[in-house]
Design an enzyme around this catalytic site. Structure first.
Site, PDB file in Angstrom:
ATOM      1  N   GLU A  94      -3.336 -45.107  18.219  1.00  0.00           N
ATOM      2  CA  GLU A  94      -3.469 -44.630  16.844  1.00  0.00           C
ATOM      3  C   GLU A  94      -2.542 -43.450  16.598  1.00  0.00           C
ATOM      4  O   GLU A  94      -2.381 -42.600  17.464  1.00  0.00           O
ATOM      5  CB  GLU A  94      -4.881 -44.086  16.633  1.00  0.00           C
ATOM      6  CG  GLU A  94      -5.932 -45.132  16.543  1.00  0.00           C
ATOM      7  CD  GLU A  94      -7.288 -44.502  16.265  1.00  0.00           C
ATOM      8  OE1 GLU A  94      -8.282 -45.159  16.562  1.00  0.00           O
ATOM      9  OE2 GLU A  94      -7.344 -43.364  15.762  1.00  0.00           O
ATOM     10  N   CYS A 107      -0.055 -36.797  13.891  1.00  0.00           N
ATOM     11  CA  CYS A 107      -0.928 -36.577  15.039  1.00  0.00           C
ATOM     12  C   CYS A 107      -0.662 -37.692  16.048  1.00  0.00           C
ATOM     13  O   CYS A 107      -0.915 -38.866  15.784  1.00  0.00           O
ATOM     14  CB  CYS A 107      -2.385 -36.589  14.562  1.00  0.00           C
ATOM     15  SG  CYS A 107      -3.544 -36.329  15.893  1.00  0.00           S
ATOM     16  N   CYS A 114      -8.542 -42.210  27.610  1.00  0.00           N
ATOM     17  CA  CYS A 114      -8.588 -40.814  28.070  1.00  0.00           C
ATOM     18  C   CYS A 114      -9.659 -40.689  29.149  1.00  0.00           C
ATOM     19  O   CYS A 114     -10.713 -41.316  29.061  1.00  0.00           O
ATOM     20  CB  CYS A 114      -8.921 -39.898  26.894  1.00  0.00           C
ATOM     21  SG  CYS A 114      -8.956 -38.144  27.325  1.00  0.00           S
ATOM     22  N   CYS A 118     -15.155 -36.134  27.335  1.00  0.00           N
ATOM     23  CA  CYS A 118     -15.930 -35.192  26.516  1.00  0.00           C
ATOM     24  C   CYS A 118     -17.010 -35.998  25.770  1.00  0.00           C
ATOM     25  O   CYS A 118     -16.711 -37.034  25.165  1.00  0.00           O
ATOM     26  CB  CYS A 118     -15.027 -34.466  25.531  1.00  0.00           C
ATOM     27  SG  CYS A 118     -13.718 -33.534  26.356  1.00  0.00           S
ATOM     28  N   CYS A 121     -16.634 -37.176  21.952  1.00  0.00           N
ATOM     29  CA  CYS A 121     -15.336 -37.680  21.485  1.00  0.00           C
ATOM     30  C   CYS A 121     -15.251 -39.195  21.623  1.00  0.00           C
ATOM     31  O   CYS A 121     -15.509 -39.746  22.702  1.00  0.00           O
ATOM     32  CB  CYS A 121     -14.221 -37.014  22.283  1.00  0.00           C
ATOM     33  SG  CYS A 121     -12.586 -37.621  21.888  1.00  0.00           S
ATOM     34  N   CYS A 337     -10.410 -39.072  15.801  1.00  0.00           N
ATOM     35  CA  CYS A 337      -9.658 -39.612  16.927  1.00  0.00           C
ATOM     36  C   CYS A 337     -10.335 -40.835  17.503  1.00  0.00           C
ATOM     37  O   CYS A 337     -11.510 -40.807  17.838  1.00  0.00           O
ATOM     38  CB  CYS A 337      -9.574 -38.591  18.048  1.00  0.00           C
ATOM     39  SG  CYS A 337      -9.549 -36.916  17.472  1.00  0.00           S
TER      40      CYS A 337
HETATM   41  N1  SAH Z   1      -7.371 -34.020  24.801  1.00  0.00           N
HETATM   42  C1  SAH Z   1      -6.849 -33.066  23.893  1.00  0.00           C
HETATM   43  C2  SAH Z   1      -6.266 -33.640  22.622  1.00  0.00           C
HETATM   44  C3  SAH Z   1      -6.976 -34.779  21.968  1.00  0.00           C
HETATM   45  S1  SAH Z   1      -8.530 -34.455  21.161  1.00  0.00           S
HETATM   46  C4  SAH Z   1      -7.870 -32.005  23.590  1.00  0.00           C
HETATM   47  O1  SAH Z   1      -8.992 -32.094  24.087  1.00  0.00           O
HETATM   48  O2  SAH Z   1      -7.557 -31.055  22.913  1.00  0.00           O
HETATM   49  C5  SAH Z   1      -8.104 -33.536  19.736  1.00  0.00           C
HETATM   50  C6  SAH Z   1      -9.231 -32.681  19.199  1.00  0.00           C
HETATM   51  O3  SAH Z   1     -10.193 -33.467  18.463  1.00  0.00           O
HETATM   52  C7  SAH Z   1      -9.999 -31.951  20.271  1.00  0.00           C
HETATM   53  O4  SAH Z   1     -10.262 -30.640  19.881  1.00  0.00           O
HETATM   54  C8  SAH Z   1     -11.269 -32.772  20.321  1.00  0.00           C
HETATM   55  O5  SAH Z   1     -12.303 -32.063  20.916  1.00  0.00           O
HETATM   56  C9  SAH Z   1     -11.487 -33.083  18.858  1.00  0.00           C
HETATM   57  N2  SAH Z   1     -12.447 -34.151  18.573  1.00  0.00           N
HETATM   58  C10 SAH Z   1     -12.805 -35.172  19.356  1.00  0.00           C
HETATM   59  N3  SAH Z   1     -13.736 -35.944  18.752  1.00  0.00           N
HETATM   60  C11 SAH Z   1     -13.959 -35.395  17.542  1.00  0.00           C
HETATM   61  C12 SAH Z   1     -14.803 -35.735  16.437  1.00  0.00           C
HETATM   62  N4  SAH Z   1     -15.589 -36.794  16.476  1.00  0.00           N
HETATM   63  N5  SAH Z   1     -14.792 -34.932  15.362  1.00  0.00           N
HETATM   64  C13 SAH Z   1     -13.972 -33.860  15.306  1.00  0.00           C
HETATM   65  N6  SAH Z   1     -13.128 -33.502  16.295  1.00  0.00           N
HETATM   66  C14 SAH Z   1     -13.123 -34.258  17.410  1.00  0.00           C
END
Ligand code: SAH
Length: 349
Positions: A94, A107, A114, A118, A121, A337
């Protein structure tokens, strides 16, 4: 297609210089080639008319000029456009285009899947299959820039915040940054490029040494180890103390202000006690905190309501922490994301 061929968009100008020097050609050929790729937007090497035919022939033998296949393009009411691209092996990624007052940002996805896991996410629900090549990141920017070109616009900002952990694909991400930043190429200013990491500490030290002048964003989300361990497994490897120490060194070396991303999750990290812990954790750093409204994905986590969010925000400001609430983009098109990709993959099952 010859599998041994290299992908031209994975080459920085320096790498092309080395290539030409090895062939006893002048270094400036690299600049000519780079300009043809990123300014001329050639689709075949034969379109280059300022490089000798024999050299063009060799380039054709050794390099490919691939494209990404656009599978889906969703445009939201605010102009946010989400692209689902297929890579050469069929993997789906994406890329999101966002429209701001200050320009157009892309973006970029850095990995297929990944491994950071987390809990909140959507990207993490599909494990890493592979890293993206530099070219596969460059092409995300290039394809979208081509799309904007039709309206005489250009990509001005790049954030490496799509699916994947950029510092888990460190070498390729650094090469990608060098390619898109090059003044003879796409010319995305370093200060307009942001890399976002969940906190892979050794790579923060390495990145500091490069002194690229790009922005570093850190997905913090929790200001104490106990909570962070629970929702972000990277914290078990690199805890908050080690993360903050690395960021202090990063700041000392680069003089670049750090961004902390903090998703507000209802009842989990959004109380005033959480805000207080956050203030204490970051107050010695030159930083700002980006408060992110959570995009609800599977119902496990909920977004903090506006009142609680404002209280949290006010607390930070009162305590002299630079903070902003991130504006939302493309709410009507699964812009969080990984959502589009997860949905498409589930539909195809
Ligand atoms: N792995 C990297 C970059 C990708 S995630 C990182 O962790 O920074 C990009 C951002 O989106 C991160 O801050 C992540 O925590 C956040 N994110 C993930 N899922 C999300 C969601 N459902 N709503 C809002 N932000 C989210």
């Amino acid at each position: 297609m010859n599998e041994l061929k290299k992908d031209a968009y994975s080459y920085s100008r320096k790498k092309f210089e080395e290539y030409f020097l090895e062939k006893n050609q002048a270094k400036f050929r690299a600049t000519q080639l780079f300009e043809a790729l990123y300014r001329g937007r050639i689709s075949e090497f034969t379109q280059i008319n300022n490089i000798k035919k024999e050299i063009i022939g060799e380039l054709e033998e050794e390099f490919t000029l691939p494209k990404l296949k656009m599978v889906i393009k969703n445009v939201a009411s605010d102009g946010t456009t989400k692209f689902l691209f297929a890579l050469k092996d069929g993997a789906l990624i994406e890329t999101v285009l966002m429209c701001h007052e200050y320009g157009y940002s892309v973006c970029v996805t850095s990995q297929v899947g990944c491994n950071m896991g987390c809990a909140f996410c959507a990207s993490g629900t599909i494990k890493r299959i592979r890293n993206l090549e530099p070219s596969e990141m460059v092409l995300q920017v290039l394809e979208i820039d081509n799309y904007l070109r039709l309206e005489e616009k250009r990509v001005s900002h790049v954030v490496i915040m799509g699916i994947g952990e950029p510092f888990d694909n460190y070498e390729n991400v650094v090469e990608f940054i060098k390619i898109i930043n090059d003044a003879r190429g796409l010319e995305i200013g370093a200060r307009h490029i942001t890399v976002s990491t969940c906190g892979i500490v050794p790579k923060i030290y390495e990145f500091a040494e490069l002194d690229l002048q790009v922005n570093l964003a850190v997905s913090l989300h929790f200001a104490n180890d106990q909570k962070r361990n629970e929702y972000m497994k990277i914290n078990k490897k690199y805890n908050l103390e080690s993360l903050i120490s690395a960021l202090k060194v990063y700041y000392a070396k680069t003089n670049r202000r750090i961004t902390f991303e903090y998703i507000l999750l209802k009842g989990i990290n959004d109380s005033l006690d959480d805000a207080k812990e956050l203030v204490n954790l970051v107050r010695d750093l030159n930083c700002y905190v980006n408060l992110i409204p959570y995009n609800e994905t599977d119902g496990k986590f909920m977004r903090t309501d506006e009142k609680t969010r404002n209280q949290f925000f006010d607390y930070l400001i009162k305590n002299r922490i630079n903070a902003i609430v991130r504006k939302e983009h493309g709410h009507d098109i699964d812009a969080a994301c990984g959502q589009l990709r997860v949905k498409t993959m589930k539909e195809n099952e």
